[in-house]
Design an enzyme around this catalytic site. Sequence first.
Site, PDB file in Angstrom:
ATOM      1  N   ASP A   1      34.282  37.246  52.634  1.00  0.00           N
ATOM      2  CA  ASP A   1      34.899  37.439  51.322  1.00  0.00           C
ATOM      3  C   ASP A   1      33.888  38.076  50.373  1.00  0.00           C
ATOM      4  OD1 ASP A   1      37.283  36.675  49.452  1.00  0.00           O
ATOM      5  OD2 ASP A   1      35.487  36.021  48.378  1.00  0.00           O
TER       6      ASP A   1
ATOM      7  N   TYR B   1      30.134  41.440  42.975  1.00  0.00           N
ATOM      8  CA  TYR B   1      29.023  40.626  43.466  1.00  0.00           C
ATOM      9  C   TYR B   1      27.736  41.443  43.590  1.00  0.00           C
ATOM     10  CZ  TYR B   1      32.864  37.496  44.784  1.00  0.00           C
ATOM     11  OH  TYR B   1      33.985  36.704  44.781  1.00  0.00           O
TER      12      TYR B   1
ATOM     13  N   LYS C   1      37.424  43.070  46.307  1.00  0.00           N
ATOM     14  CA  LYS C   1      38.196  42.907  45.076  1.00  0.00           C
ATOM     15  C   LYS C   1      37.955  44.056  44.099  1.00  0.00           C
ATOM     16  CE  LYS C   1      37.412  37.983  45.772  1.00  0.00           C
ATOM     17  NZ  LYS C   1      36.225  38.126  46.653  1.00  0.00           N
TER      18      LYS C   1
ATOM     19  N   HIS D   1      40.728  41.436  41.065  1.00  0.00           N
ATOM     20  CA  HIS D   1      39.810  40.311  40.844  1.00  0.00           C
ATOM     21  C   HIS D   1      40.241  39.396  39.698  1.00  0.00           C
ATOM     22  CE1 HIS D   1      35.323  39.267  41.670  1.00  0.00           C
ATOM     23  NE2 HIS D   1      36.006  38.182  41.354  1.00  0.00           N
TER      24      HIS D   1
END
Length: 328
Positions: A40, A45, A74, A107
């Site tokens: 994931d 990130y 996302k 997201h």
Amino acid sequence: MADPAGIGMPAVGLGCWKAEKGVTEEVVYNAIKVGYRHIDSAADYGNEKEVGAGIRRAIQEGLCTRGDLWVTSKLWNTYHRREHVPLACQRTLDDLGLDYLDLYLIHFPISLAFVPFDQCYPPEWTDKPGNAGHMILDPVPYRETWEAMQTLQESGKAKHIGVSNLTAQSLMDVLSYCKIKPAVNQIESHVYLQQPGLVAFCKAHNIGVTAFSPLGAKSYVGIGLATAEEDCFLEPALKSIADTHGKTVGQVVLRFQVQRGCSVVPKSQSIDRMKENLDVFGFELSAEEMRAIEGLERNRRFNDPGVFARGWGAPGSTIALVGHPIYA
């Protein structure tokens, strides 16, 4: 592993949020080596190149094939406009070194002004480097973003598309106009925020639910969004249940989610903890134990989009609307 969403997605995945760049490649590689097949990730990130390097290494060494893996990413808030959705997806694919995603999620239901890749990537909750906490909202209809996501699925860039951080009310709106309904809604869910009504709604409409931060406060103490006292691992009831089954509290809270039909994406850098998090299928919680865990509900949300949309609410934070002056 079980597939609560019914789309081939393994029930337990490795979460990559807060994985530091310097160790992410090794973490992802080790996760695949010990049996993970669900990764994931997200543009926000900031470590998708490293995630991709770990995946490539595992494939090159014959630990798995691309087809064995389920890779989620996302769409970030700054790419909600129709023309920016495919650009953002392609950037993610390029960073991961992949031809397609198994699942691509929106997201947050928060649309921020577009930030060019060469100016700041990923832009996070800001409009330019060094300007954290200062955001420019660009209200884009969620329908526009979803229609662009549907085009991605039709093109094969994403095998499935979904949403994250949506309520039942927002999902009802999406269901009223979508050609392709969301395959998954990824939401914060742990023993202190179980969201049973939302989970039930998703089940009723055949939308899978993925619980992020399934271990609760552990993801948030270090960034000041939770206190150490909010760690559910301190709960006597959970300790008792864990002792009964010869498992850890972490395994019990993950089993709780899987047993009620949710997938989970816990993050860990420890090989032993990764193995532990995968080992949640060899036991079953009794109805009484499930009720005891349900009784721990506090409606405690650690990751609140409403807070982000207000500019974090911290002194010095600013939030503006495209074409309008800063108002907070």
